[in-house]
Design a protein around this motif. Structure first.
Motif, PDB file in Angstrom:
ATOM      1  N   ASP A 204      -4.938  -9.466 -16.432  1.00  0.00           N
ATOM      2  CA  ASP A 204      -6.143  -9.511 -17.273  1.00  0.00           C
ATOM      3  C   ASP A 204      -7.133  -8.388 -16.957  1.00  0.00           C
ATOM      4  OD1 ASP A 204      -5.349 -11.768 -18.721  1.00  0.00           O
ATOM      5  OD2 ASP A 204      -6.059 -13.119 -17.148  1.00  0.00           O
ATOM      6  N   TYR A 205      -6.650  -7.323 -16.351  1.00  0.00           N
ATOM      7  CA  TYR A 205      -7.530  -6.195 -16.038  1.00  0.00           C
ATOM      8  C   TYR A 205      -8.080  -5.594 -17.320  1.00  0.00           C
ATOM      9  CZ  TYR A 205      -9.029  -1.730 -14.004  1.00  0.00           C
ATOM     10  OH  TYR A 205      -9.764  -0.630 -13.606  1.00  0.00           O
ATOM     11  N   TRP A 206      -9.340  -5.202 -17.287  1.00  0.00           N
ATOM     12  CA  TRP A 206     -10.007  -4.712 -18.503  1.00  0.00           C
ATOM     13  C   TRP A 206      -9.373  -3.442 -19.057  1.00  0.00           C
ATOM     14  CZ3 TRP A 206     -12.229   0.143 -18.407  1.00  0.00           C
ATOM     15  CH2 TRP A 206     -12.516   0.680 -17.153  1.00  0.00           C
ATOM     16  N   ASN A 207      -8.727  -2.661 -18.199  1.00  0.00           N
ATOM     17  CA  ASN A 207      -8.087  -1.420 -18.629  1.00  0.00           C
ATOM     18  C   ASN A 207      -6.577  -1.486 -18.403  1.00  0.00           C
ATOM     19  OD1 ASN A 207      -7.879   1.206 -19.582  1.00  0.00           O
ATOM     20  ND2 ASN A 207      -8.533   2.170 -17.669  1.00  0.00           N
ATOM     21  N   LYS A 208      -6.008  -2.662 -18.662  1.00  0.00           N
ATOM     22  CA  LYS A 208      -4.600  -2.917 -18.309  1.00  0.00           C
ATOM     23  C   LYS A 208      -3.616  -2.012 -19.042  1.00  0.00           C
ATOM     24  CE  LYS A 208      -4.285  -6.733 -21.634  1.00  0.00           C
ATOM     25  NZ  LYS A 208      -4.097  -8.197 -21.772  1.00  0.00           N
ATOM     26  N   ASP A 209      -3.996  -1.485 -20.205  1.00  0.00           N
ATOM     27  CA  ASP A 209      -3.074  -0.628 -20.954  1.00  0.00           C
ATOM     28  C   ASP A 209      -2.793   0.683 -20.227  1.00  0.00           C
ATOM     29  OD1 ASP A 209      -2.935  -2.525 -22.901  1.00  0.00           O
ATOM     30  OD2 ASP A 209      -4.350  -1.553 -24.267  1.00  0.00           O
ATOM     31  N   ASN A 210      -3.596   1.004 -19.217  1.00  0.00           N
ATOM     32  CA  ASN A 210      -3.383   2.232 -18.439  1.00  0.00           C
ATOM     33  C   ASN A 210      -2.888   1.952 -17.023  1.00  0.00           C
ATOM     34  OD1 ASN A 210      -4.130   4.314 -20.331  1.00  0.00           O
ATOM     35  ND2 ASN A 210      -6.230   3.542 -20.189  1.00  0.00           N
ATOM     36  N   VAL A 211      -2.404   0.734 -16.797  1.00  0.00           N
ATOM     37  CA  VAL A 211      -1.821   0.380 -15.500  1.00  0.00           C
ATOM     38  C   VAL A 211      -0.322   0.189 -15.711  1.00  0.00           C
ATOM     39  CG1 VAL A 211      -1.828  -1.254 -13.585  1.00  0.00           C
ATOM     40  CG2 VAL A 211      -3.970  -0.711 -14.764  1.00  0.00           C
ATOM     41  N   PHE A 212       0.488   1.039 -15.064  1.00  0.00           N
ATOM     42  CA  PHE A 212       1.918   1.077 -15.374  1.00  0.00           C
ATOM     43  C   PHE A 212       2.819   0.671 -14.216  1.00  0.00           C
ATOM     44  CE2 PHE A 212      -0.306   4.442 -17.776  1.00  0.00           C
ATOM     45  CZ  PHE A 212      -0.110   3.958 -19.059  1.00  0.00           C
ATOM     46  N   ILE A 213       2.266   0.472 -13.057  1.00  0.00           N
ATOM     47  CA  ILE A 213       3.069   0.131 -11.875  1.00  0.00           C
ATOM     48  C   ILE A 213       2.806  -1.319 -11.497  1.00  0.00           C
ATOM     49  CG2 ILE A 213       3.443   0.640  -9.427  1.00  0.00           C
ATOM     50  CD1 ILE A 213       2.683   3.566 -10.101  1.00  0.00           C
ATOM     51  N   ASP A 214       3.865  -2.070 -11.206  1.00  0.00           N
ATOM     52  CA  ASP A 214       3.741  -3.511 -11.005  1.00  0.00           C
ATOM     53  C   ASP A 214       3.182  -3.907  -9.652  1.00  0.00           C
ATOM     54  OD1 ASP A 214       5.146  -4.927 -13.418  1.00  0.00           O
ATOM     55  OD2 ASP A 214       6.385  -3.210 -12.943  1.00  0.00           O
ATOM     56  N   LYS A 215       3.552  -3.168  -8.649  1.00  0.00           N
ATOM     57  CA  LYS A 215       3.177  -3.586  -7.301  1.00  0.00           C
ATOM     58  C   LYS A 215       2.809  -2.364  -6.472  1.00  0.00           C
ATOM     59  CE  LYS A 215       5.708  -6.818  -5.345  1.00  0.00           C
ATOM     60  NZ  LYS A 215       6.828  -7.496  -4.621  1.00  0.00           N
ATOM     61  N   ILE A 216       1.853  -2.544  -5.563  1.00  0.00           N
ATOM     62  CA  ILE A 216       1.496  -1.494  -4.613  1.00  0.00           C
ATOM     63  C   ILE A 216       1.618  -2.061  -3.205  1.00  0.00           C
ATOM     64  CG2 ILE A 216      -0.301   0.061  -3.779  1.00  0.00           C
ATOM     65  CD1 ILE A 216      -1.467   0.153  -6.513  1.00  0.00           C
ATOM     66  N   VAL A 217       2.277  -1.315  -2.343  1.00  0.00           N
ATOM     67  CA  VAL A 217       2.400  -1.707  -0.942  1.00  0.00           C
ATOM     68  C   VAL A 217       1.807  -0.584  -0.092  1.00  0.00           C
ATOM     69  CG1 VAL A 217       3.950  -2.385   0.927  1.00  0.00           C
ATOM     70  CG2 VAL A 217       4.490  -3.039  -1.431  1.00  0.00           C
ATOM     71  N   PHE A 218       0.779  -0.909   0.669  1.00  0.00           N
ATOM     72  CA  PHE A 218       0.173   0.032   1.604  1.00  0.00           C
ATOM     73  C   PHE A 218       0.784  -0.192   2.979  1.00  0.00           C
ATOM     74  CE2 PHE A 218      -3.005  -0.624  -1.701  1.00  0.00           C
ATOM     75  CZ  PHE A 218      -3.405   0.673  -1.989  1.00  0.00           C
ATOM     76  N   LEU A 219       1.274   0.901   3.571  1.00  0.00           N
ATOM     77  CA  LEU A 219       1.967   0.809   4.861  1.00  0.00           C
ATOM     78  C   LEU A 219       1.278   1.695   5.885  1.00  0.00           C
ATOM     79  CD1 LEU A 219       5.416   1.124   3.172  1.00  0.00           C
ATOM     80  CD2 LEU A 219       4.702  -0.896   4.416  1.00  0.00           C
ATOM     81  N   PRO A 220       0.582   1.109   6.873  1.00  0.00           N
ATOM     82  CA  PRO A 220      -0.047   1.930   7.905  1.00  0.00           C
ATOM     83  C   PRO A 220       0.996   2.511   8.857  1.00  0.00           C
ATOM     84  CG  PRO A 220      -0.411  -0.411   8.348  1.00  0.00           C
ATOM     85  CD  PRO A 220       0.286  -0.327   7.031  1.00  0.00           C
ATOM     86  N   ILE A 221       1.063   3.847   8.891  1.00  0.00           N
ATOM     87  CA  ILE A 221       1.999   4.550   9.778  1.00  0.00           C
ATOM     88  C   ILE A 221       1.187   5.637  10.485  1.00  0.00           C
ATOM     89  CG2 ILE A 221       4.114   5.911   9.916  1.00  0.00           C
ATOM     90  CD1 ILE A 221       4.989   4.594   7.266  1.00  0.00           C
ATOM     91  N   VAL A 222       0.824   5.388  11.727  1.00  0.00           N
ATOM     92  CA  VAL A 222      -0.094   6.264  12.454  1.00  0.00           C
ATOM     93  C   VAL A 222       0.507   7.647  12.679  1.00  0.00           C
ATOM     94  CG1 VAL A 222      -1.357   6.577  14.612  1.00  0.00           C
ATOM     95  CG2 VAL A 222      -1.250   4.310  13.549  1.00  0.00           C
ATOM     96  N   ASP A 223       1.771   7.714  12.971  1.00  0.00           N
ATOM     97  CA  ASP A 223       2.434   8.985  13.273  1.00  0.00           C
ATOM     98  C   ASP A 223       2.659   9.760  11.973  1.00  0.00           C
ATOM     99  OD1 ASP A 223       4.391  11.009  13.830  1.00  0.00           O
ATOM    100  OD2 ASP A 223       4.896   9.941  15.674  1.00  0.00           O
ATOM    101  N   ALA A 224       1.961  10.898  11.827  1.00  0.00           N
ATOM    102  CA  ALA A 224       2.042  11.683  10.598  1.00  0.00           C
ATOM    103  C   ALA A 224       3.442  12.233  10.356  1.00  0.00           C
ATOM    104  CB  ALA A 224       1.041  12.828  10.650  1.00  0.00           C
ATOM    105  N   THR A 225       4.162  12.535  11.426  1.00  0.00           N
ATOM    106  CA  THR A 225       5.533  13.039  11.288  1.00  0.00           C
ATOM    107  C   THR A 225       6.436  11.962  10.708  1.00  0.00           C
ATOM    108  OG1 THR A 225       5.201  14.486  13.194  1.00  0.00           O
ATOM    109  CG2 THR A 225       7.474  14.075  12.525  1.00  0.00           C
ATOM    110  N   VAL A 226       6.235  10.735  11.149  1.00  0.00           N
ATOM    111  CA  VAL A 226       7.018   9.605  10.618  1.00  0.00           C
ATOM    112  C   VAL A 226       6.644   9.344   9.166  1.00  0.00           C
ATOM    113  CG1 VAL A 226       7.536   7.144  10.874  1.00  0.00           C
ATOM    114  CG2 VAL A 226       7.269   8.593  12.916  1.00  0.00           C
ATOM    115  N   ARG A 227       5.343   9.462   8.843  1.00  0.00           N
ATOM    116  CA  ARG A 227       4.906   9.276   7.452  1.00  0.00           C
ATOM    117  C   ARG A 227       5.622  10.268   6.542  1.00  0.00           C
ATOM    118  NH1 ARG A 227      -0.162   9.035   9.388  1.00  0.00           N
ATOM    119  NH2 ARG A 227      -0.887  11.009   8.489  1.00  0.00           N
ATOM    120  N   LEU A 228       5.632  11.525   6.960  1.00  0.00           N
ATOM    121  CA  LEU A 228       6.268  12.555   6.135  1.00  0.00           C
ATOM    122  C   LEU A 228       7.776  12.333   6.035  1.00  0.00           C
ATOM    123  CD1 LEU A 228       6.142  15.132   4.498  1.00  0.00           C
ATOM    124  CD2 LEU A 228       6.164  16.448   6.631  1.00  0.00           C
ATOM    125  N   ALA A 229       8.387  11.950   7.124  1.00  0.00           N
ATOM    126  CA  ALA A 229       9.842  11.683   7.100  1.00  0.00           C
ATOM    127  C   ALA A 229      10.158  10.556   6.131  1.00  0.00           C
ATOM    128  CB  ALA A 229      10.326  11.329   8.502  1.00  0.00           C
TER     129      ALA A 229
END
Length: 505
Positions: A204-229
């Motif tokens: 029911d988001y007010w601008n739902k016609d411009n939301v195209f991705i179903d799910k978002i997962v945020f993953l904290p990865i402190v090591d930048a090298t691991v993030r890039l890998a």
């Protein structure tokens, strides 16, 4: 072709189309964060990564665009009275919170009142001039101010402008951050500390016609090298804070895209002046703090750690900012003067300093370079690596002498300084207090003329650079990399990821 064969082909094609549609309907955007956010409550949160997460969860009254223009979000318009003491805001109709409750003037008043009155709120100084909120009609509020407050509209483009469900906030009380309910494009599903934060699309988001991705997962990865890998292997779709030393590697990979923008904020050393239980040298004399500053070669830090990609600085805004004070240029390293200042302060070398450093490759590298430089002037920086969220708790408790920490920045210079440097401001972890500086910060909030404000800030800058409650070091470039599968990404000057309009191929 026989009819049966034709019918079979049509059915097979339909099945394939159906399977393809089902597959595309279950898209998940995986975002790699450099730290785990603190609390998912816009009144209490104080981390940059938290703001990245909030951008998907909690819409604000206003937002900014790529050119730092203020644009409508949950509000449609605003009008300020001639005396600067009232702001009337028209709200967007048809908006719902994630729990199905309607967003209206009463809800907006509740959220602003909560930011102001919640005992643990970090939004109080951001809305300090706000006296009360009047409900004019179901979709109009009037903000009545104690005094004119020039940064107000910019504050409403960030956490102070985020709206929460009154029903959920009242029901959850102090536990609201465990099940936050806002009015953004995605709603909260779960959080596992140090592991993941999961959101799903809000139907029911007010601008739902411009939301195209179903799910978002945020993953904290402190090591930048691991993030890039993980980005390269397909385990992530977007990562923030790419290492400056990895820029060439990312640009060389045809499957990746890199965006870069100079941050609005800074990285510096916050000094514990008023809450140092051990009464170390840094807290006892501004001359000791000045000596530490003079031991640092900012450009060398930039070259050694960041391949020269960042911008050295000595103020709460970058040298490229219109409010930067050219009367106070970046100081050059001067070991002789640094040693002389220590002698004048009556402090014997080496001066021991507990340096609290959040874990992360770049932070650790900067700390080691500072440690080496400072040693030549008579300082013994004892690096203490610590988990990011824990560092904030220790900072508030005064369990540090110097804290290597950054600030993601705000459009208005007030947002980079007041909350850290004004007496008793909630993020003034070093407990710095100077009545003259306080008055300058307060006066700069009363006027909107940029030339007059800049003149006030020039005086305040001189005071702060003399007292050195924060030793400003450099301004980072916001380096965000994502897979070419992700379409519609727009680099923003605040470094936050706007998910509306994004698509995954």
């Amino acid at each position: 072709m026989r009819c049966r064969d034709f019918r079979s082909a049509v059915l097979a094609a339909a099945l394939c189309a159906s399977l393809a549609a089902a597959a595309s309907a279950q898209t998940t955007l995986r975002i790699g964060l450099a730290e785990d956010p603190d609390v998912l409550d816009p009144s209490i949160g104080r981390t940059y990564v938290g703001r990245i997460v909030f951008a998907s969860l909690c819409d604000k009254l206003f937002d900014i665009d790529e050119k730092l223009n203020i644009v409508p979000q949950l509000a449609l318009s605003h009008e300020t009275s001639a005396d600067g003491k009232e702001m009337t805001i028209k709200l967007r109709p048809g908006v719902k919170f994630h729990d199905g409750e309607s967003f209206d003037a009463e809800a907006a008043k509740f959220s602003l009142d909560r930011h102001l009155t919640l005992p643990t709120s970090f939004r109080k100084p951001e809305l300090a001039a706000l006296d009360h909120v009047d409900v004019v009609d179901p979709l109009t509020i009037r903000l009545v101010l104690k005094t004119p407050f020039s940064p107000l509209i910019t504050q409403l483009t960030d956490r102070a402008g985020m709206m929460v469900s009154p029903k959920a906030a009242k029901a959850e009380g102090e536990k609201f951050a465990l099940h936050p309910v806002c009015a953004g494009p995605y709603k909260f599903v779960e959080r596992v500390q140090q592991d993941r934060i999961v959101f799903e699309k809000f139907a029911d988001y007010w601008n739902k016609d411009n939301v195209f991705i179903d799910k978002i997962v945020f993953l904290p990865i402190v090591d930048a090298t691991v993030r890039l890998a993980n980005l390269k292997s397909g385990g992530l779709d977007l990562i923030e804070r790419v290492l400056a030393t990895d820029i060439k590697d990312v640009r060389a990979d045809s499957r990746l895209k890199l965006s870069s923008a100079l941050e609005l904020g800074y990285m510096g050393l916050t000094i514990n002046i008023g809450n140092d239980k051990n009464k170390g040298g840094l807290s006892q004399s501004e001359k000791v703090r000045q000596a530490l500053d003079l031991s640092i070669d900012r450009e060398a830090v930039n070259q050694v750690v960041f391949n020269g990609e960042f911008v050295p600085g000595n103020q709460w805004i970058s040298p490229e900012h219109p409010y930067y004070q050219k009367a106070f240029p970046i100081p050059k390293r001067d070991l002789a003067k640094a040693r002389a200042l220590l002698k004048e302060a009556g402090v014997s070398a080496p001066v021991s300093v507990d340096l609290m450093v959040p874990k992360g490759a770049e932070n650790e590298a900067v700390a080691q370079v500072l440690q080496s430089m400072a040693a030549e002037a008579g300082f013994d920086l004892k690096i203490r690596l610590i988990e990011f969220a824990t560092s904030f708790k220790q900072a508030q408790a005064g369990e540090f002498q110097a804290f290597l920490i950054g600030w993601s920045g705000r459009i208005d210079p007030d947002g980079n300084a007041y909350v850290f440097l004004h007496t008793k401001a909630p993020q003034n972890d070093g407990v710095y207090s100077n009545p003259e500086a306080d008055k300058g910060f307060e006066d700069a909030r009363l006027i909107s003329d940029s030339a007059a404000r800049k003149a006030i800030y020039e005086k305040v800058t001189g005071i702060v650079l003399r007292d050195e409650p924060i030793i400003y070091l450099y301004h980072r470039k916001l380096l965000i990399a994502h897979t070419t599968r992700l379409e519609g990404y727009r680099p923003m000057p605040d470094g936050l990821v706007r998910v509306v309009g994004l698509k995954l191929k």
